[in-house]
Design a protein around this motif. Structure first.
Motif, mmCIF file in Angstrom:
data_model
loop_
_atom_site.group_PDB
_atom_site.id
_atom_site.type_symbol
_atom_site.label_atom_id
_atom_site.label_comp_id
_atom_site.label_asym_id
_atom_site.label_seq_id
_atom_site.Cartn_x
_atom_site.Cartn_y
_atom_site.Cartn_z
ATOM 1 N N LYS A 68 0.834 -1.205 0.000
ATOM 2 C CA LYS A 68 0.000 0.000 0.000
ATOM 3 C C LYS A 68 0.871 1.259 0.000
ATOM 4 C CE LYS A 68 -2.079 1.766 3.668
ATOM 5 N NZ LYS A 68 -2.908 1.902 4.860
ATOM 6 N N ILE A 69 2.006 1.195 0.690
ATOM 7 C CA ILE A 69 2.932 2.325 0.754
ATOM 8 C C ILE A 69 3.673 2.490 -0.578
ATOM 9 C CG2 ILE A 69 4.996 3.224 1.954
ATOM 10 C CD1 ILE A 69 2.417 3.179 3.661
ATOM 11 N N GLY A 70 3.808 1.390 -1.341
ATOM 12 C CA GLY A 70 4.492 1.462 -2.629
ATOM 13 C C GLY A 70 5.653 0.505 -2.791
ATOM 14 N N PHE A 71 5.918 -0.309 -1.760
ATOM 15 C CA PHE A 71 6.986 -1.292 -1.866
ATOM 16 C C PHE A 71 6.590 -2.370 -2.871
ATOM 17 C CE2 PHE A 71 8.064 0.678 2.103
ATOM 18 C CZ PHE A 71 9.441 0.602 2.162
ATOM 19 N N GLU A 72 7.572 -2.845 -3.618
ATOM 20 C CA GLU A 72 7.352 -3.898 -4.607
ATOM 21 C C GLU A 72 8.097 -5.148 -4.185
ATOM 22 O OE1 GLU A 72 8.890 -2.109 -8.117
ATOM 23 O OE2 GLU A 72 7.165 -0.783 -8.353
ATOM 24 N N GLU A 73 7.531 -6.286 -4.489
ATOM 25 C CA GLU A 73 8.135 -7.562 -4.119
ATOM 26 C C GLU A 73 9.365 -7.847 -4.968
ATOM 27 O OE1 GLU A 73 6.933 -12.266 -4.109
ATOM 28 O OE2 GLU A 73 5.365 -10.763 -3.953
ATOM 29 N N GLN A 74 10.432 -8.234 -4.311
ATOM 30 C CA GLN A 74 11.644 -8.695 -4.971
ATOM 31 C C GLN A 74 12.074 -9.970 -4.276
ATOM 32 O OE1 GLN A 74 14.621 -5.639 -4.992
ATOM 33 N NE2 GLN A 74 13.808 -4.785 -6.856
ATOM 34 N N LEU A 75 12.312 -10.990 -5.028
ATOM 35 C CA LEU A 75 12.657 -12.283 -4.439
ATOM 36 C C LEU A 75 14.146 -12.551 -4.584
ATOM 37 C CD1 LEU A 75 9.660 -14.394 -5.781
ATOM 38 C CD2 LEU A 75 9.922 -13.327 -3.550
ATOM 39 N N PHE A 76 14.876 -12.240 -3.535
ATOM 40 C CA PHE A 76 16.290 -12.589 -3.471
ATOM 41 C C PHE A 76 16.686 -12.596 -2.009
ATOM 42 C CE2 PHE A 76 20.857 -11.849 -3.483
ATOM 43 C CZ PHE A 76 21.234 -12.885 -4.308
ATOM 44 N N LEU A 77 16.659 -13.758 -1.434
ATOM 45 C CA LEU A 77 17.016 -13.902 -0.035
ATOM 46 C C LEU A 77 17.704 -15.229 0.135
ATOM 47 C CD1 LEU A 77 16.821 -12.934 2.934
ATOM 48 C CD2 LEU A 77 14.627 -14.135 3.036
ATOM 49 N N LEU A 78 18.849 -15.209 0.761
ATOM 50 C CA LEU A 78 19.593 -16.423 1.043
ATOM 51 C C LEU A 78 19.571 -16.659 2.549
ATOM 52 C CD1 LEU A 78 22.664 -15.752 -1.239
ATOM 53 C CD2 LEU A 78 20.640 -17.070 -1.778
ATOM 54 N N ARG A 79 19.461 -17.924 2.940
ATOM 55 C CA ARG A 79 19.412 -18.242 4.361
ATOM 56 C C ARG A 79 20.232 -19.483 4.637
ATOM 57 N NH1 ARG A 79 14.251 -20.451 7.711
ATOM 58 N NH2 ARG A 79 14.905 -22.377 6.775
ATOM 59 N N LEU A 80 20.913 -19.449 5.745
ATOM 60 C CA LEU A 80 21.654 -20.613 6.232
ATOM 61 C C LEU A 80 21.111 -20.948 7.596
ATOM 62 C CD1 LEU A 80 23.963 -22.682 6.141
ATOM 63 C CD2 LEU A 80 25.419 -20.913 7.159
ATOM 64 N N GLN A 81 20.488 -22.093 7.739
ATOM 65 C CA GLN A 81 19.976 -22.514 9.032
ATOM 66 C C GLN A 81 21.028 -23.367 9.704
ATOM 67 O OE1 GLN A 81 16.038 -23.992 8.934
ATOM 68 N NE2 GLN A 81 16.023 -24.585 11.073
ATOM 69 N N THR A 82 21.376 -23.034 10.930
ATOM 70 C CA THR A 82 22.422 -23.782 11.641
ATOM 71 C C THR A 82 21.859 -24.575 12.787
ATOM 72 O OG1 THR A 82 22.884 -21.893 13.057
ATOM 73 C CG2 THR A 82 24.191 -22.122 11.054
#
Length: 93
Positions: A79-93
């Motif tokens: 609603k504020i104007g943010f757009e979705e971008q898919l780039f996230l890396l995760r390391l679960q330990t």
């Protein structure tokens, strides 16, 4: 220290700005509103303020992380104007 309806929350700033050229960006974190005060536009106002502050400081992009299952927050940011971008890396330990 922030307070609302007898609730005290000690939290860091919710907006930070990287002032190093050439990639000036802002990051919004920890946007939260007391349950009793939700759905009144408070989070929207905080976000508008953070984005306006970032623009005033020459920021070209503002980022925010949101859980993929948190559709309420996603709707708010969009609603504020943010757009979705898919780039996230995760390391679960």
């Amino acid at each position: 220290m922030y307070s609302f309806v007898q609730e005290r929350v000690k939290a860091p700033r919710f907006c930070s700005i990287d002032r190093t050229a050439p990639s000036r960006y802002g990051y919004i974190a920890n946007v939260c509103v007391a349950k009793s005060a939700r759905r009144q536009g408070i989070a929207s106002n905080m976000l508008y303020y953070a984005v306006a502050s970032a623009k005033t400081n020459g920021v070209e992009q503002v980022f925010v992380h949101v859980d993929r299952n948190n559709t309420t927050a996603q709707n708010l940011y969009q609603k504020i104007g943010f757009e979705e971008q898919l780039f996230l890396l995760r390391l679960q330990t």
